[in-house]
Write a protein that holds these residues in place. Sequence first.
Motif, PDB file in Angstrom:
ATOM      1  N   VAL A  28      53.585 -72.049  14.453  1.00  0.00           N
ATOM      2  CA  VAL A  28      52.645 -72.998  13.857  1.00  0.00           C
ATOM      3  C   VAL A  28      51.283 -72.825  14.530  1.00  0.00           C
ATOM      4  O   VAL A  28      51.170 -72.924  15.751  1.00  0.00           O
ATOM      5  CB  VAL A  28      53.149 -74.449  14.037  1.00  0.00           C
ATOM      6  N   PRO A  29      50.238 -72.544  13.764  1.00  0.00           N
ATOM      7  CA  PRO A  29      48.911 -72.375  14.377  1.00  0.00           C
ATOM      8  C   PRO A  29      48.361 -73.733  14.845  1.00  0.00           C
ATOM      9  O   PRO A  29      48.679 -74.770  14.276  1.00  0.00           O
ATOM     10  CB  PRO A  29      48.067 -71.806  13.242  1.00  0.00           C
ATOM     11  N   PRO A  30      47.544 -73.735  15.882  1.00  0.00           N
ATOM     12  CA  PRO A  30      46.968 -74.994  16.357  1.00  0.00           C
ATOM     13  C   PRO A  30      45.973 -75.542  15.333  1.00  0.00           C
ATOM     14  O   PRO A  30      45.310 -74.797  14.619  1.00  0.00           O
ATOM     15  CB  PRO A  30      46.252 -74.597  17.655  1.00  0.00           C
ATOM     16  N   THR A  31      45.904 -76.840  15.258  1.00  0.00           N
ATOM     17  CA  THR A  31      44.944 -77.470  14.357  1.00  0.00           C
ATOM     18  C   THR A  31      43.781 -78.030  15.166  1.00  0.00           C
ATOM     19  O   THR A  31      43.958 -78.522  16.283  1.00  0.00           O
ATOM     20  CB  THR A  31      45.597 -78.620  13.568  1.00  0.00           C
ATOM     21  N   VAL A  32      42.619 -77.930  14.606  1.00  0.00           N
ATOM     22  CA  VAL A  32      41.409 -78.430  15.247  1.00  0.00           C
ATOM     23  C   VAL A  32      41.005 -79.711  14.531  1.00  0.00           C
ATOM     24  O   VAL A  32      40.844 -79.716  13.313  1.00  0.00           O
ATOM     25  CB  VAL A  32      40.271 -77.386  15.161  1.00  0.00           C
ATOM     26  N   PRO A  33      40.838 -80.816  15.281  1.00  0.00           N
ATOM     27  CA  PRO A  33      40.436 -82.050  14.614  1.00  0.00           C
ATOM     28  C   PRO A  33      39.009 -81.947  14.098  1.00  0.00           C
ATOM     29  O   PRO A  33      38.144 -81.364  14.744  1.00  0.00           O
ATOM     30  CB  PRO A  33      40.552 -83.106  15.707  1.00  0.00           C
ATOM     31  N   VAL A  34      38.794 -82.496  12.934  1.00  0.00           N
ATOM     32  CA  VAL A  34      37.462 -82.491  12.335  1.00  0.00           C
ATOM     33  C   VAL A  34      36.979 -83.928  12.278  1.00  0.00           C
ATOM     34  O   VAL A  34      37.622 -84.787  11.690  1.00  0.00           O
ATOM     35  CB  VAL A  34      37.493 -81.881  10.914  1.00  0.00           C
TER      36      VAL A  34
END
Length: 104
Positions: free
Chosen positions: A6-12
């Motif tokens: 699972v790729p890391p998610t960046v908060p927007v």
Amino acid sequence: MGLNRVPPTVPVVHLWDWLPAAFDPVLILVAVWLGWKADQFGKVMIVALAAFGVSVFVSWIVSSLGLPWIAPVRSDALTLFPVRLIAAMLWASGAYAFRRAAKG
């Protein structure tokens, strides 16, 4: 598939999420009032920290009571502490500079 795929998610965080934190009425009131009273620019950072602390405390109390607030402090909402601190510094610096300019 496992967790390592699972790729890391960046908060927007959008600008319209930042604005309520920067324009908290308690933050503005305390920062401008104490910034106006400051007699040296070095005290503006202390003023900004005081305004930040008071505004977060008031926002937390209002949010805990379940009342709506422009910039709530809750576990399920964005608190944006860096935005609040920078805004407090800008409001206090502006009040300090305006007072110095008005004095002449």
